[in-house]
Design a protein around this motif. Structure first.
Motif, PDB file in Angstrom:
ATOM      1  N   MET A 300      64.256  34.810  53.038  1.00  7.62           N
ATOM      2  CA  MET A 300      65.405  35.544  53.563  1.00  7.62           C
ATOM      3  C   MET A 300      64.985  36.930  54.036  1.00  7.62           C
ATOM      4  O   MET A 300      65.447  37.419  55.079  1.00  7.62           O
ATOM      5  CB  MET A 300      66.493  35.662  52.494  1.00  7.62           C
ATOM      6  CG  MET A 300      67.767  36.336  52.980  1.00  7.62           C
ATOM      7  SD  MET A 300      68.616  35.398  54.293  1.00  7.62           S
ATOM      8  CE  MET A 300      69.412  34.124  53.291  1.00  7.62           C
ATOM      9  N   TYR A 303      63.371  36.460  57.329  1.00 10.23           N
ATOM     10  CA  TYR A 303      64.380  36.226  58.372  1.00 10.23           C
ATOM     11  C   TYR A 303      65.000  37.541  58.829  1.00 10.23           C
ATOM     12  O   TYR A 303      65.144  37.792  60.037  1.00 10.23           O
ATOM     13  CB  TYR A 303      65.465  35.285  57.829  1.00 10.23           C
ATOM     14  CG  TYR A 303      66.662  35.146  58.733  1.00 10.23           C
ATOM     15  CD1 TYR A 303      66.612  34.328  59.858  1.00 10.23           C
ATOM     16  CD2 TYR A 303      67.843  35.836  58.471  1.00 10.23           C
ATOM     17  CE1 TYR A 303      67.711  34.193  60.700  1.00 10.23           C
ATOM     18  CE2 TYR A 303      68.942  35.716  59.307  1.00 10.23           C
ATOM     19  CZ  TYR A 303      68.869  34.894  60.416  1.00 10.23           C
ATOM     20  OH  TYR A 303      69.964  34.785  61.240  1.00 10.23           O
ATOM     21  N   GLU A 304      65.367  38.378  57.880  1.00 11.09           N
ATOM     22  CA  GLU A 304      65.966  39.663  58.224  1.00 11.09           C
ATOM     23  C   GLU A 304      65.003  40.522  59.035  1.00 11.09           C
ATOM     24  O   GLU A 304      65.393  41.159  60.015  1.00 11.09           O
ATOM     25  CB  GLU A 304      66.374  40.406  56.949  1.00 11.09           C
ATOM     26  CG  GLU A 304      67.552  39.805  56.227  1.00 11.09           C
ATOM     27  CD  GLU A 304      68.867  40.109  56.935  1.00 11.09           C
ATOM     28  OE1 GLU A 304      68.978  41.182  57.541  1.00 11.09           O
ATOM     29  OE2 GLU A 304      69.770  39.252  56.885  1.00 11.09           O
ATOM     30  N   SER A 305      63.755  40.516  58.645  1.00 12.23           N
ATOM     31  CA  SER A 305      62.774  41.355  59.328  1.00 12.23           C
ATOM     32  C   SER A 305      62.401  40.806  60.695  1.00 12.23           C
ATOM     33  O   SER A 305      62.437  41.525  61.706  1.00 12.23           O
ATOM     34  CB  SER A 305      61.519  41.493  58.459  1.00 12.23           C
ATOM     35  OG  SER A 305      60.492  42.177  59.149  1.00 12.23           O
ATOM     36  N   THR A 308      66.475  39.187  62.723  1.00  9.75           N
ATOM     37  CA  THR A 308      67.616  40.073  62.969  1.00  9.75           C
ATOM     38  C   THR A 308      67.204  41.483  63.355  1.00  9.75           C
ATOM     39  O   THR A 308      68.047  42.245  63.865  1.00  9.75           O
ATOM     40  CB  THR A 308      68.541  40.135  61.734  1.00  9.75           C
ATOM     41  OG1 THR A 308      67.849  40.783  60.661  1.00  9.75           O
ATOM     42  CG2 THR A 308      68.961  38.740  61.316  1.00  9.75           C
ATOM     43  N   ARG A 309      65.945  41.844  63.154  1.00 10.55           N
ATOM     44  CA  ARG A 309      65.513  43.189  63.550  1.00 10.55           C
ATOM     45  C   ARG A 309      64.540  43.155  64.719  1.00 10.55           C
ATOM     46  O   ARG A 309      64.833  43.660  65.802  1.00 10.55           O
ATOM     47  CB  ARG A 309      64.869  43.906  62.357  1.00 10.55           C
ATOM     48  CG  ARG A 309      65.859  44.171  61.216  1.00 10.55           C
ATOM     49  CD  ARG A 309      65.183  44.789  60.036  1.00 10.55           C
ATOM     50  NE  ARG A 309      66.084  44.861  58.891  1.00 10.55           N
ATOM     51  CZ  ARG A 309      65.697  45.119  57.649  1.00 10.55           C
ATOM     52  NH1 ARG A 309      64.420  45.321  57.393  1.00 10.55           N
ATOM     53  NH2 ARG A 309      66.573  45.163  56.671  1.00 10.55           N
ATOM     54  N   THR A 323      74.910  32.356  59.454  1.00  7.50           N
ATOM     55  CA  THR A 323      73.748  32.960  58.817  1.00  7.50           C
ATOM     56  C   THR A 323      73.211  32.004  57.767  1.00  7.50           C
ATOM     57  O   THR A 323      73.982  31.228  57.182  1.00  7.50           O
ATOM     58  CB  THR A 323      74.121  34.308  58.157  1.00  7.50           C
ATOM     59  OG1 THR A 323      72.968  34.902  57.578  1.00  7.50           O
ATOM     60  CG2 THR A 323      75.163  34.107  57.070  1.00  7.50           C
ATOM     61  N   GLU A 365      76.763  36.757  49.367  1.00  2.00           N
ATOM     62  CA  GLU A 365      76.376  37.745  50.378  1.00  2.00           C
ATOM     63  C   GLU A 365      75.963  39.062  49.729  1.00  2.00           C
ATOM     64  O   GLU A 365      74.985  39.700  50.147  1.00  2.00           O
ATOM     65  CB  GLU A 365      77.543  37.990  51.341  1.00  2.00           C
ATOM     66  CG  GLU A 365      77.185  38.930  52.482  1.00  2.00           C
ATOM     67  CD  GLU A 365      78.299  39.063  53.498  1.00  2.00           C
ATOM     68  OE1 GLU A 365      78.188  39.927  54.377  1.00  2.00           O
ATOM     69  OE2 GLU A 365      79.286  38.299  53.406  1.00  2.00           O
ATOM     70  N   GLN A 368      72.566  38.660  48.256  1.00  2.00           N
ATOM     71  CA  GLN A 368      71.579  38.669  49.342  1.00  2.00           C
ATOM     72  C   GLN A 368      71.275  40.102  49.775  1.00  2.00           C
ATOM     73  O   GLN A 368      70.114  40.484  49.962  1.00  2.00           O
ATOM     74  CB  GLN A 368      72.125  37.871  50.525  1.00  2.00           C
ATOM     75  CG  GLN A 368      71.214  37.830  51.735  1.00  2.00           C
ATOM     76  CD  GLN A 368      71.792  36.956  52.831  1.00  2.00           C
ATOM     77  OE1 GLN A 368      72.319  35.878  52.562  1.00  2.00           O
ATOM     78  NE2 GLN A 368      71.702  37.421  54.060  1.00  2.00           N
ATOM     79  N   ARG A 369      72.325  40.900  49.945  1.00  2.00           N
ATOM     80  CA  ARG A 369      72.112  42.306  50.329  1.00  2.00           C
ATOM     81  C   ARG A 369      71.331  43.046  49.263  1.00  2.00           C
ATOM     82  O   ARG A 369      70.484  43.901  49.569  1.00  2.00           O
ATOM     83  CB  ARG A 369      73.466  43.002  50.508  1.00  2.00           C
ATOM     84  CG  ARG A 369      74.308  42.522  51.658  1.00  2.00           C
ATOM     85  CD  ARG A 369      73.677  42.790  52.999  1.00  2.00           C
ATOM     86  NE  ARG A 369      73.130  41.596  53.589  1.00  2.00           N
ATOM     87  CZ  ARG A 369      72.326  41.566  54.622  1.00  2.00           C
ATOM     88  NH1 ARG A 369      71.926  42.686  55.180  1.00  2.00           N
ATOM     89  NH2 ARG A 369      71.874  40.444  55.100  1.00  2.00           N
ATOM     90  N   LEU A 372      67.628  42.147  49.498  1.00  3.01           N
ATOM     91  CA  LEU A 372      67.013  42.753  50.676  1.00  3.01           C
ATOM     92  C   LEU A 372      66.845  44.258  50.497  1.00  3.01           C
ATOM     93  O   LEU A 372      65.814  44.828  50.849  1.00  3.01           O
ATOM     94  CB  LEU A 372      67.854  42.455  51.916  1.00  3.01           C
ATOM     95  CG  LEU A 372      67.909  40.982  52.326  1.00  3.01           C
ATOM     96  CD1 LEU A 372      68.911  40.778  53.454  1.00  3.01           C
ATOM     97  CD2 LEU A 372      66.529  40.492  52.753  1.00  3.01           C
ATOM     98  N   GLU A 376      63.316  46.289  50.433  1.00  7.65           N
ATOM     99  CA  GLU A 376      63.086  47.397  51.352  1.00  7.65           C
ATOM    100  C   GLU A 376      62.729  48.679  50.602  1.00  7.65           C
ATOM    101  O   GLU A 376      61.850  49.421  51.036  1.00  7.65           O
ATOM    102  CB  GLU A 376      64.334  47.633  52.200  1.00  7.65           C
ATOM    103  CG  GLU A 376      64.594  46.533  53.226  1.00  7.65           C
ATOM    104  CD  GLU A 376      65.932  46.697  53.923  1.00  7.65           C
ATOM    105  OE1 GLU A 376      66.607  47.723  53.662  1.00  7.65           O
ATOM    106  OE2 GLU A 376      66.297  45.831  54.701  1.00  7.65           O
TER     107      GLU A 376
END
Length: 382
Positions: A300, A303-305, A308-309, A323, A365, A368-369, A372, A376
């Motif tokens: 995940m 995927y975000e890195s 989505t970025r 998503t 959700e 998940q946040r 992440l 980070e």
């Protein structure tokens, strides 16, 4: 007689799903494509460009939008541009065409055809244009019917120009308005009938074509593609026209459908697939896809890195519907340490997520946040 056929410029169109920067870029290309059409006409030795309606997106454009296409056409003084109203910019009493005539600013090489009837556009070649003119957005009558009996000299090349829906061509509600006979070119003795309204190229018959919009403007452009302009060569009044398609669009719109992600390999494959649409020009790509699947914590984060970025920054627009869901268990909570407030919050969220329902979806959700954010923060600390 060689000429260019185009339509549906939709100058001033807005796109609700993009950010302000991309919005401005998309709108700018709808203006700049006029210049590309002018260059195409010059390169092909075409003295006339026929624009089959919807030059503007709205009947009341801003002053800047009103004059942008006029100034682009002014640059090509050796080319005659012939414009008719469409359903978006119909010739209403206080509409865009009345405003242009009233305020001036229409170049000498731009011809506004706001009345039906034969107009000679090339004396040497005996070429006559027969425009169909929309006086309002929707009509029930076929405005090309007058062409059947419209008088022109013997041996004339008769070219029709109209904006509407060929009968029995479309099946949506819009296709029921502004009907056009499918056999109008034959009945009216036309060498060619150039149409606007359909945003993808479509040849109805030997002498009848939709040019499509010269700059694609949606993901559902329909059959035949888009982003093209036609060059038509007529060797004689009764000879079949020679029709060539030329790419004039800058942006590429791709609807990829459903993508299921379950591993890092899937994520890398999606990244490669989108970048492969235009390897040397990713900034001209707009992509819309629906994402689903289950990903572990590390995947995940990938995927975000990656998607989505970084991928979103590489292309003009990455429109994601849905998503992937987080697939996390108690073992994954060890990254927060054996105890502490963050660990306790993660345990609470995990328990709520496993219960399902609306609250479970919100908890998933939130968890998940949290994962992440934690990853980070560790990266920033390192």
């Amino acid at each position: 007689m060689k000429f260019v056929h185009t339509s549906d410029w939709q100058i001033g169109r807005t796109f609700g799903f993009v950010n302000d920067e991309t919005q401005g870029a998309l709108q700018a290309q709808r203006v700049e494509v006029v210049r590309r059409i002018g260059h195409l006409a010059r390169q092909q030795g075409a003295k006339h460009v026929l624009v089959a309606g919807d030059i503007y997106e709205h009947e009341t454009p801003t002053e800047r939008t009103l004059y942008q296409p006029m100034e682009r056409m002014r640059e090509f003084a050796d080319v005659h541009w012939h414009l008719i109203p469409g359903n978006h910019d119909a010739n209403t009493p206080e509409g865009v065409w009345a405003r242009l005539v009233r305020e001036g600013g229409v170049p000498a090489n731009v011809h506004l055809h706001c009345q039906p009837g034969p107009v000679q556009i090339d004396e040497a070649e005996n070429v006559w244009l027969l425009p169909a003119v929309l006086q309002r957005r929707h009509v029930l009558a076929d405005l090309t019917a007058y062409m059947d009996t419209a008088p022109t000299p013997p041996g004339a090349v008769r070219i029709g120009l109209a904006h509407g829906s060929v009968v029995n061509f479309g099946n949506n509600e819009e296709a029921q308005h502004n009907p056009l006979a499918i056999d109008r070119a034959q009945k009216a003795g036309l060498s060619y009938l150039g149409l606007g309204d359909w945003h993808g190229f479509c040849q109805i018959n030997e002498r009848t074509c939709y040019s499509g919009t010269p700059e694609i403007d949606n993901f559902d452009i329909g059959r035949g593609g888009g982003g093209e302009t036609l060059v038509v060569d007529i060797q004689g009044a009764t000879a079949p026209p020679l029709i060539e398609r030329h790419k004039t669009g800058h942006y590429m719109w791709q609807k990829l459908g459903d993508v299921t992600l379950t591993s890092a390999e899937d994520i890398y494959a999606l990244d490669a697939r989108v970048r492969g649409i235009a390897p040397d020009n990713a900034g001209a790509v707009l992509v819309w896809l629906t994402v689903s699947g289950m990903l572990g914590v590390e995947d995940m984060a990938l995927y975000e890195s990656l998607i989505t970025r970084r991928l979103r920054a590489a292309v003009a627009c990455l429109r994601l519907s849905g998503t992937p869901q987080l697939n996390a268990g108690l073992d994954d909570l060890d990254c927060f340490g054996p105890a502490g407030a963050v660990r306790r919050a993660a345990e609470t969220l995990l328990a709520q997520a496993q219960n399902g329902g609306a609250e479970g979806a919100v908890a998933t959700e939130a968890l998940q946040r949290l994962f992440l954010f934690w990853n980070e923060s560790k990266g920033q600390a390192a």
